[in-house]
Design a protein around this motif. Structure first.
Motif, mmCIF file in Angstrom:
data_model
loop_
_atom_site.group_PDB
_atom_site.id
_atom_site.type_symbol
_atom_site.label_atom_id
_atom_site.label_comp_id
_atom_site.label_asym_id
_atom_site.label_seq_id
_atom_site.Cartn_x
_atom_site.Cartn_y
_atom_site.Cartn_z
ATOM 1 N N ALA A 1 0.825 -1.208 0.000
ATOM 2 C CA ALA A 1 0.000 0.000 0.000
ATOM 3 C C ALA A 1 0.860 1.260 0.000
ATOM 4 O O ALA A 1 0.578 2.220 -0.736
ATOM 5 C CB ALA A 1 -0.936 -0.003 1.212
ATOM 6 N N MET A 2 1.919 1.274 0.795
ATOM 7 C CA MET A 2 2.790 2.450 0.841
ATOM 8 C C MET A 2 3.562 2.621 -0.463
ATOM 9 O O MET A 2 3.749 3.745 -0.935
ATOM 10 C CB MET A 2 3.742 2.346 2.029
ATOM 11 C CG MET A 2 3.040 2.554 3.353
ATOM 12 S SD MET A 2 4.172 2.617 4.740
ATOM 13 C CE MET A 2 4.291 0.901 5.150
ATOM 14 N N THR A 3 3.998 1.517 -1.068
ATOM 15 C CA THR A 3 4.694 1.605 -2.346
ATOM 16 C C THR A 3 3.757 2.115 -3.431
ATOM 17 O O THR A 3 4.155 2.930 -4.274
ATOM 18 C CB THR A 3 5.286 0.231 -2.732
ATOM 19 O OG1 THR A 3 6.106 -0.221 -1.659
ATOM 20 C CG2 THR A 3 6.108 0.326 -3.991
ATOM 21 N N ALA A 4 2.512 1.665 -3.427
ATOM 22 C CA ALA A 4 1.526 2.175 -4.387
ATOM 23 C C ALA A 4 1.275 3.658 -4.151
ATOM 24 O O ALA A 4 1.110 4.429 -5.108
ATOM 25 C CB ALA A 4 0.224 1.389 -4.267
ATOM 26 N N GLY A 5 1.260 4.079 -2.896
ATOM 27 C CA GLY A 5 1.094 5.499 -2.590
ATOM 28 C C GLY A 5 2.242 6.331 -3.117
ATOM 29 O O GLY A 5 2.045 7.425 -3.661
ATOM 30 N N ILE A 6 3.469 5.827 -2.987
ATOM 31 C CA ILE A 6 4.625 6.538 -3.531
ATOM 32 C C ILE A 6 4.537 6.585 -5.049
ATOM 33 O O ILE A 6 4.861 7.589 -5.671
ATOM 34 C CB ILE A 6 5.939 5.881 -3.076
ATOM 35 C CG1 ILE A 6 6.190 6.219 -1.623
ATOM 36 C CG2 ILE A 6 7.111 6.330 -3.927
ATOM 37 C CD1 ILE A 6 7.423 5.598 -1.055
ATOM 38 N N TRP A 7 4.100 5.498 -5.657
ATOM 39 C CA TRP A 7 3.951 5.473 -7.113
ATOM 40 C C TRP A 7 2.960 6.540 -7.568
ATOM 41 O O TRP A 7 3.213 7.265 -8.523
ATOM 42 C CB TRP A 7 3.513 4.086 -7.559
ATOM 43 C CG TRP A 7 3.291 3.975 -9.034
ATOM 44 C CD1 TRP A 7 4.250 3.839 -9.989
ATOM 45 C CD2 TRP A 7 2.033 4.005 -9.702
ATOM 46 N NE1 TRP A 7 3.657 3.777 -11.219
ATOM 47 C CE2 TRP A 7 2.293 3.879 -11.072
ATOM 48 C CE3 TRP A 7 0.722 4.120 -9.280
ATOM 49 C CZ2 TRP A 7 1.293 3.873 -12.027
ATOM 50 C CZ3 TRP A 7 -0.282 4.113 -10.231
ATOM 51 C CH2 TRP A 7 0.009 3.995 -11.580
ATOM 52 N N LEU A 8 1.820 6.655 -6.872
ATOM 53 C CA LEU A 8 0.835 7.686 -7.223
ATOM 54 C C LEU A 8 1.391 9.086 -6.982
ATOM 55 O O LEU A 8 1.206 9.987 -7.803
ATOM 56 C CB LEU A 8 -0.447 7.496 -6.411
ATOM 57 C CG LEU A 8 -1.316 6.321 -6.818
ATOM 58 C CD1 LEU A 8 -2.458 6.147 -5.814
ATOM 59 C CD2 LEU A 8 -1.859 6.518 -8.220
ATOM 60 N N TYR A 9 2.073 9.287 -5.874
ATOM 61 C CA TYR A 9 2.654 10.593 -5.570
ATOM 62 C C TYR A 9 3.702 10.968 -6.606
ATOM 63 O O TYR A 9 3.797 12.125 -7.014
ATOM 64 C CB TYR A 9 3.276 10.581 -4.172
ATOM 65 C CG TYR A 9 3.887 11.896 -3.777
ATOM 66 C CD1 TYR A 9 3.083 12.934 -3.325
ATOM 67 C CD2 TYR A 9 5.259 12.106 -3.867
ATOM 68 C CE1 TYR A 9 3.633 14.144 -2.966
ATOM 69 C CE2 TYR A 9 5.817 13.309 -3.508
ATOM 70 C CZ TYR A 9 4.993 14.333 -3.057
ATOM 71 O OH TYR A 9 5.542 15.538 -2.718
ATOM 72 N N ARG A 10 4.470 9.978 -7.043
ATOM 73 C CA ARG A 10 5.519 10.235 -8.018
ATOM 74 C C ARG A 10 4.950 10.654 -9.371
ATOM 75 O O ARG A 10 5.634 11.295 -10.155
ATOM 76 C CB ARG A 10 6.382 8.995 -8.170
ATOM 77 C CG ARG A 10 7.757 9.323 -8.683
ATOM 78 C CD ARG A 10 8.626 8.135 -8.587
ATOM 79 N NE ARG A 10 8.946 7.735 -9.962
ATOM 80 C CZ ARG A 10 9.744 6.761 -10.266
ATOM 81 N NH1 ARG A 10 10.270 6.051 -9.316
ATOM 82 N NH2 ARG A 10 9.999 6.472 -11.504
ATOM 83 N N ARG A 11 3.724 10.302 -9.638
ATOM 84 C CA ARG A 11 3.069 10.741 -10.873
ATOM 85 C C ARG A 11 2.856 12.248 -10.871
ATOM 86 O O ARG A 11 2.836 12.878 -11.914
ATOM 87 C CB ARG A 11 1.723 10.047 -11.061
ATOM 88 C CG ARG A 11 1.816 8.581 -11.266
ATOM 89 C CD ARG A 11 2.283 8.327 -12.651
ATOM 90 N NE ARG A 11 2.308 6.895 -12.911
ATOM 91 C CZ ARG A 11 2.973 6.378 -13.891
ATOM 92 N NH1 ARG A 11 3.658 7.142 -14.702
ATOM 93 N NH2 ARG A 11 2.977 5.090 -14.078
ATOM 94 N N VAL A 12 2.687 12.832 -9.682
ATOM 95 C CA VAL A 12 2.432 14.265 -9.551
ATOM 96 C C VAL A 12 3.734 15.040 -9.358
ATOM 97 O O VAL A 12 3.942 16.079 -9.987
ATOM 98 C CB VAL A 12 1.471 14.531 -8.370
ATOM 99 C CG1 VAL A 12 1.235 16.007 -8.178
ATOM 100 C CG2 VAL A 12 0.165 13.794 -8.579
ATOM 101 N N ARG A 13 4.590 14.548 -8.473
ATOM 102 C CA ARG A 13 5.848 15.216 -8.156
ATOM 103 C C ARG A 13 6.973 14.201 -8.148
ATOM 104 O O ARG A 13 6.788 13.070 -7.716
ATOM 105 C CB ARG A 13 5.788 15.844 -6.769
ATOM 106 C CG ARG A 13 4.877 16.985 -6.705
ATOM 107 C CD ARG A 13 5.039 17.660 -5.404
ATOM 108 N NE ARG A 13 4.358 18.933 -5.538
ATOM 109 C CZ ARG A 13 4.346 19.851 -4.652
ATOM 110 N NH1 ARG A 13 4.993 19.658 -3.538
ATOM 111 N NH2 ARG A 13 3.701 20.964 -4.841
#
Length: 108
Positions: free
Chosen positions: A85-97
């Motif tokens: 879940a945390m890795t997926a969150g970083i992946w989503l965040y990395r899409r923005v910044r």
């Protein structure tokens, strides 16, 4: 543990390893003393009541055995889910910044 970075960014596998190891070590450090206290208190004597049945002596330890066996398995499964879940969150965040990783010669 080897941490990899590509183009100045932490790889997803490395992030996953960091999260998993942190989760499992943190919960282990939190609950090992608790489990040891439970074992000592149970072995110390008296009667334990589990699901309405009274156990004493060796029966106490045998009644606690499933909890002692399944606890590490449950912690590992939670670690897998939380790290994913945390890795997926970083992946989503990395899409923005962008997430950048910088290095230094000084470790501590």
């Amino acid at each position: 543990m080897q941490i990899r970075q590509r183009r100045g960014q932490l790889s997803y596998g490395s992030a996953y390893k960091l999260f998993f190891v942190g989760w499992v070590c943190g919960w282990t450090l939190l609950f090992i003393p608790f489990l040891l206290i439970m074992v000592v208190m149970t072995a110390g004597g008296g009667t334990a009541t589990i699901n309405g049945e009274a156990y004493s002596g060796v029966g106490d330890m045998m009644a606690m055995l499933p909890a002692l066996i399944f606890f590490p398995i449950i912690i590992a499964i939670q670690g897998v889910i939380a790290a994913a879940a945390m890795t997926a969150g970083i992946w989503l965040y990395r899409r923005v910044r962008p997430v950048t990783v910088s290095g230094s010669e000084d470790v501590f």
